[in-house]
Design an enzyme around this catalytic site. Structure first.
Site, mmCIF file in Angstrom:
data_model
loop_
_atom_site.group_PDB
_atom_site.id
_atom_site.type_symbol
_atom_site.label_atom_id
_atom_site.label_comp_id
_atom_site.label_asym_id
_atom_site.label_seq_id
_atom_site.Cartn_x
_atom_site.Cartn_y
_atom_site.Cartn_z
ATOM 1 N N CYS A 88 31.825 22.689 11.234
ATOM 2 C CA CYS A 88 32.506 22.150 12.509
ATOM 3 C C CYS A 88 32.414 23.417 13.447
ATOM 4 C CB CYS A 88 33.767 21.370 12.203
ATOM 5 S SG CYS A 88 34.146 20.147 13.508
ATOM 6 N N HIS A 192 31.111 17.464 8.977
ATOM 7 C CA HIS A 192 31.985 17.785 7.825
ATOM 8 C C HIS A 192 31.399 17.515 6.461
ATOM 9 C CE1 HIS A 192 35.665 19.064 10.022
ATOM 10 N NE2 HIS A 192 35.029 18.143 10.972
ATOM 11 N N GLU A 194 32.438 17.952 3.506
ATOM 12 C CA GLU A 194 33.397 17.666 2.512
ATOM 13 C C GLU A 194 33.645 16.043 2.662
ATOM 14 O OE1 GLU A 194 35.703 19.058 5.900
ATOM 15 O OE2 GLU A 194 33.945 19.525 5.227
#
Length: 212
Positions: A88, A192, A194
Site C-alpha cells: 500500500c 493489501h 493480507e
C-alpha cells in the site's frame, strides 16, 4: 530465516503479521516478527514495509521520526540485497516522489511518481474494494496468480510509472491503476495481500520463497 515487518507507526499490522506468519508456516520460511528495532531489520533475511495513511505522513514517520530504522532499511535492501516487499503506502514510498498534499521525496527505488487517481466515468475515489488484477509480465512473486484474480484495494493515489517495465501488474478503474511494481530485489503491491484471500496469500508465500 527471519522476515521483519517494519513498525514505524503507520498502520495496524496485526492482520499482515498473521497472514505472513501463516504462510511462513506453510512454506517453511522461518520466523516472522513485527519490529521497530533497527537491529532486527539489520539481521532480517526479508523485509516488509506496510503503510496506511497519507504519503507525506508515512514518509516523515519513516525517514525522520525513525531515522535509525530508515538507515537499517537502506543497509538491508540496497547494500545487502535482502528481498523487500512494500504494501500500500509502503509500495508508494518506493517511488521517486509523491504529490499528496505536497511534493514529498520517496525512497527512489522505482521510477514512478505517486499521483491522484483520476478514474472518470463517475467512479468514486478512494478506489476501495475488490478489483481484478491484470498481469503485465511474469515475475516470481506472481507465480500461480493469473489475470482476473481479485485483490483488495483501498487508496486515492497510485504510482504513475516513468519506466513501464517496472510495472508487473495493474487493475482497471476507469484508468489503468498500478497494482504491483518490481525492480531487482524489491517488489511492491498497491493492494493489501493480507486482505486479498487466495491471490494475496499466494503472493506472500511466493515472496517468502523468492531468491532474487
Amino acid at each position: 530465516m527471519l522476515t521483519v515487518l517494519i513498525d514505524y507507526d503507520s498502520g495496524n499490522l496485526h492482520s499482515a503479521e498473521k497472514a505472513f506468519q501463516r504462510m511462513a508456516r506453510e512454506v517453511d520460511a522461518g520466523e516472522v516478527i513485527v519490529s521497530s528495532r533497527p537491529e532486527d531489520v539489520a539481521r532480517a533475511d526479508r523485509v516488509v514495509l506496510p503503510g496506511d495513511g497519507a504519503f507525506p505522513a508515512c514518509s516523515a514517520a519513516l525517514m525522520q521520526d525513525h531515522a535509525a530504522l530508515h538507515a537499517a532499511l537502506i543497509e538491508a535492501v540496497e547494500v545487502r540485497g535482502r528481498p523487500f516487499l512494500g504494501i500500500c503506502v509502503g509500495m508508494q514510498l518506493m517511488a521517486l516522489k509523491g504529490y499528496e498534499y505536497a511534493e514529498t521525496p520517496g525512497l527512489g527505488w522505482i521510477d514512478g511518481e505517486v499521483v491522484p487517481i483520476d478514474p472518470g466515468h463517475g467512479l468514486k475515489v478512494p478506489h476501495m474494494g475488490w478489483n481484478d488484477l491484470v498481469i503485465d509480465r511474469p515475475h516470481p512473486v506472481l507465480d500461480g496468480i493469473a489475470t482476473g484474480e481479485h485483490a483488495y484495494f483501498v487508496h486515492s493515489f497510485h504510482m504513475e510509472m516513468g519506466d513501464p517495465a517496472q510495472r508487473i501488474a495493474h487493475c482497471n478503474y476507469g484508468t489503468e491503476v498500478t497494482a504491483v511494481v518490481a525492480r531487482g530485489n524489491r517488489v511492491g503491491t498497491q493492494f493489501h495481500p493480507e486482505k486479498s484471500q487466495a491471490a494475496g496469500l499466494r503472493l506472500i508465500a511466493n515472496f517468502l520463497r523468492w531468491r532474487p
